[in-house]
Design a protein around this motif. Sequence first.
Motif, PDB file in Angstrom:
ATOM      1  N   GLY A  55      51.205  61.275  24.516  1.00  0.00           N
ATOM      2  CA  GLY A  55      50.809  60.633  25.768  1.00  0.00           C
ATOM      3  C   GLY A  55      49.576  61.331  26.301  1.00  0.00           C
ATOM      4  O   GLY A  55      49.447  62.550  26.187  1.00  0.00           O
ATOM      5  N   VAL A  56      48.651  60.553  26.891  1.00  0.00           N
ATOM      6  CA  VAL A  56      47.360  61.100  27.304  1.00  0.00           C
ATOM      7  C   VAL A  56      46.979  60.619  28.702  1.00  0.00           C
ATOM      8  O   VAL A  56      47.102  59.437  29.010  1.00  0.00           O
ATOM      9  N   LEU A  57      46.505  61.554  29.513  1.00  0.00           N
ATOM     10  CA  LEU A  57      45.844  61.267  30.794  1.00  0.00           C
ATOM     11  C   LEU A  57      44.430  61.811  30.693  1.00  0.00           C
ATOM     12  O   LEU A  57      44.241  62.952  30.274  1.00  0.00           O
ATOM     13  N   LEU A  58      43.442  61.004  31.075  1.00  0.00           N
ATOM     14  CA  LEU A  58      42.049  61.442  31.028  1.00  0.00           C
ATOM     15  C   LEU A  58      41.418  61.363  32.410  1.00  0.00           C
ATOM     16  O   LEU A  58      41.572  60.351  33.104  1.00  0.00           O
ATOM     17  N   TYR A  59      40.690  62.428  32.761  1.00  0.00           N
ATOM     18  CA  TYR A  59      39.978  62.522  34.029  1.00  0.00           C
ATOM     19  C   TYR A  59      38.525  62.875  33.763  1.00  0.00           C
ATOM     20  O   TYR A  59      38.235  63.663  32.858  1.00  0.00           O
ATOM     21  N   ASP A  60      37.632  62.346  34.564  1.00  0.00           N
ATOM     22  CA  ASP A  60      36.223  62.738  34.528  1.00  0.00           C
ATOM     23  C   ASP A  60      35.977  63.666  35.710  1.00  0.00           C
ATOM     24  O   ASP A  60      36.148  63.272  36.863  1.00  0.00           O
ATOM     25  N   VAL A  61      35.605  64.898  35.412  1.00  0.00           N
ATOM     26  CA  VAL A  61      35.312  65.882  36.448  1.00  0.00           C
ATOM     27  C   VAL A  61      33.858  66.311  36.275  1.00  0.00           C
ATOM     28  O   VAL A  61      33.547  67.177  35.452  1.00  0.00           O
ATOM     29  N   ARG A  62      32.976  65.602  36.974  1.00  0.00           N
ATOM     30  CA  ARG A  62      31.537  65.892  36.929  1.00  0.00           C
ATOM     31  C   ARG A  62      30.984  65.951  35.509  1.00  0.00           C
ATOM     32  O   ARG A  62      30.261  66.868  35.135  1.00  0.00           O
ATOM     33  N   GLY A  63      31.360  64.976  34.710  1.00  0.00           N
ATOM     34  CA  GLY A  63      30.846  64.875  33.355  1.00  0.00           C
ATOM     35  C   GLY A  63      31.652  65.607  32.300  1.00  0.00           C
ATOM     36  O   GLY A  63      31.378  65.479  31.114  1.00  0.00           O
ATOM     37  N   LEU A  64      32.639  66.383  32.705  1.00  0.00           N
ATOM     38  CA  LEU A  64      33.528  67.056  31.766  1.00  0.00           C
ATOM     39  C   LEU A  64      34.855  66.321  31.779  1.00  0.00           C
ATOM     40  O   LEU A  64      35.397  66.034  32.850  1.00  0.00           O
ATOM     41  N   GLU A  65      35.365  66.022  30.608  1.00  0.00           N
ATOM     42  CA  GLU A  65      36.642  65.312  30.533  1.00  0.00           C
ATOM     43  C   GLU A  65      37.794  66.310  30.534  1.00  0.00           C
ATOM     44  O   GLU A  65      37.793  67.263  29.753  1.00  0.00           O
ATOM     45  N   LEU A  66      38.765  66.087  31.422  1.00  0.00           N
ATOM     46  CA  LEU A  66      40.030  66.825  31.386  1.00  0.00           C
ATOM     47  C   LEU A  66      41.044  65.907  30.724  1.00  0.00           C
ATOM     48  O   LEU A  66      41.209  64.757  31.139  1.00  0.00           O
ATOM     49  N   GLU A  67      41.712  66.418  29.709  1.00  0.00           N
ATOM     50  CA  GLU A  67      42.695  65.641  28.961  1.00  0.00           C
ATOM     51  C   GLU A  67      44.046  66.342  29.062  1.00  0.00           C
ATOM     52  O   GLU A  67      44.176  67.508  28.707  1.00  0.00           O
ATOM     53  N   PHE A  68      45.032  65.621  29.565  1.00  0.00           N
ATOM     54  CA  PHE A  68      46.408  66.115  29.603  1.00  0.00           C
ATOM     55  C   PHE A  68      47.157  65.434  28.466  1.00  0.00           C
ATOM     56  O   PHE A  68      47.110  64.212  28.331  1.00  0.00           O
ATOM     57  N   LEU A  69      47.849  66.230  27.647  1.00  0.00           N
ATOM     58  CA  LEU A  69      48.522  65.743  26.452  1.00  0.00           C
ATOM     59  C   LEU A  69      50.004  66.083  26.508  1.00  0.00           C
ATOM     60  O   LEU A  69      50.367  67.248  26.706  1.00  0.00           O
ATOM     61  N   ALA A  70      50.852  65.074  26.332  1.00  0.00           N
ATOM     62  CA  ALA A  70      52.299  65.274  26.286  1.00  0.00           C
ATOM     63  C   ALA A  70      52.799  64.753  24.939  1.00  0.00           C
ATOM     64  O   ALA A  70      52.820  63.541  24.715  1.00  0.00           O
ATOM     65  N   PRO A  71      53.162  65.646  24.012  1.00  0.00           N
ATOM     66  CA  PRO A  71      53.594  65.203  22.692  1.00  0.00           C
ATOM     67  C   PRO A  71      54.847  64.341  22.763  1.00  0.00           C
ATOM     68  O   PRO A  71      55.743  64.602  23.561  1.00  0.00           O
ATOM     69  N   ARG A  72      54.871  63.304  21.928  1.00  0.00           N
ATOM     70  CA  ARG A  72      56.024  62.388  21.850  1.00  0.00           C
ATOM     71  C   ARG A  72      56.780  62.544  20.542  1.00  0.00           C
ATOM     72  O   ARG A  72      57.883  62.021  20.408  1.00  0.00           O
ATOM     73  N   THR A  73      56.165  63.220  19.571  1.00  0.00           N
ATOM     74  CA  THR A  73      56.799  63.479  18.280  1.00  0.00           C
ATOM     75  C   THR A  73      56.653  64.964  17.977  1.00  0.00           C
ATOM     76  O   THR A  73      55.831  65.650  18.570  1.00  0.00           O
ATOM     77  N   SER A  74      57.457  65.454  17.052  1.00  0.00           N
ATOM     78  CA  SER A  74      57.375  66.869  16.671  1.00  0.00           C
ATOM     79  C   SER A  74      56.547  67.007  15.405  1.00  0.00           C
ATOM     80  O   SER A  74      56.174  66.025  14.774  1.00  0.00           O
ATOM     81  N   GLY A  75      56.277  68.261  15.036  1.00  0.00           N
ATOM     82  CA  GLY A  75      55.530  68.520  13.818  1.00  0.00           C
ATOM     83  C   GLY A  75      54.077  68.132  13.923  1.00  0.00           C
ATOM     84  O   GLY A  75      53.529  67.502  13.022  1.00  0.00           O
ATOM     85  N   ASN A  76      53.426  68.515  15.036  1.00  0.00           N
ATOM     86  CA  ASN A  76      51.992  68.260  15.224  1.00  0.00           C
ATOM     87  C   ASN A  76      51.403  69.371  16.077  1.00  0.00           C
ATOM     88  O   ASN A  76      52.112  70.211  16.614  1.00  0.00           O
ATOM     89  N   VAL A  77      50.100  69.356  16.207  1.00  0.00           N
ATOM     90  CA  VAL A  77      49.366  70.422  16.882  1.00  0.00           C
ATOM     91  C   VAL A  77      49.763  70.552  18.356  1.00  0.00           C
ATOM     92  O   VAL A  77      49.764  71.651  18.907  1.00  0.00           O
ATOM     93  N   TRP A  78      50.120  69.447  19.008  1.00  0.00           N
ATOM     94  CA  TRP A  78      50.449  69.497  20.434  1.00  0.00           C
ATOM     95  C   TRP A  78      51.850  70.045  20.660  1.00  0.00           C
ATOM     96  O   TRP A  78      52.053  70.902  21.513  1.00  0.00           O
ATOM     97  N   GLN A  79      52.831  69.573  19.874  1.00  0.00           N
ATOM     98  CA  GLN A  79      54.197  70.058  20.036  1.00  0.00           C
ATOM     99  C   GLN A  79      54.306  71.519  19.622  1.00  0.00           C
ATOM    100  O   GLN A  79      55.017  72.292  20.258  1.00  0.00           O
ATOM    101  N   ASP A  80      53.607  71.909  18.557  1.00  0.00           N
ATOM    102  CA  ASP A  80      53.619  73.322  18.142  1.00  0.00           C
ATOM    103  C   ASP A  80      53.161  74.218  19.291  1.00  0.00           C
ATOM    104  O   ASP A  80      53.777  75.241  19.581  1.00  0.00           O
TER     105      ASP A  80
END
Length: 149
Positions: A55-80
């Motif tokens: 799951g992803v939330l994206l924000y624009d903060v003065r030209g820099l993107e803030l990305e919030f990531l919530a893993p939905r499956t295991s065995g990947n870079v985000w869940q690790d």
Amino acid sequence: MSALGRIDQVGIVVRDLDASEAGMRRVLGLEPHTRTENTYRRTTYRGREIDATVGVLLYDVRGLELEFLAPRTSGNVWQDFLDERGEGLHHIRFAVDSHAAARDDLHSRGVETYQEGESMRGGGVRYAYYDSVPFLGFLLETLNPGGAP
């Protein structure tokens, strides 16, 4: 500096996107420009092919993107990362002209590829996460926005 380009994103791994969205609204008064569920098909994770959903939330903060990531499956870079380090700064992303040149440069510095694949943007755009955690405490990500290999 290495073959990395400019910083264009900061990624944060969280357990709960609703709580993160409420926190961003309360603390910074910001609304996301995008909220989505992404499934990366046939992405390479630690040398093997997987499908990974986040799951992803994206924000624009003065030209820099803030990305919030919530893993939905295991065995990947985000869940690790969530399992090993908890919520927090996951990665800093660099826009690169050449995905291959950035990869070769990071590998020459002893920083190995953790997960890579086709970006949700399509058109030959690829992403890669590099395991810089032992050196920096967070991962590096590259993205070739122009689609060059």
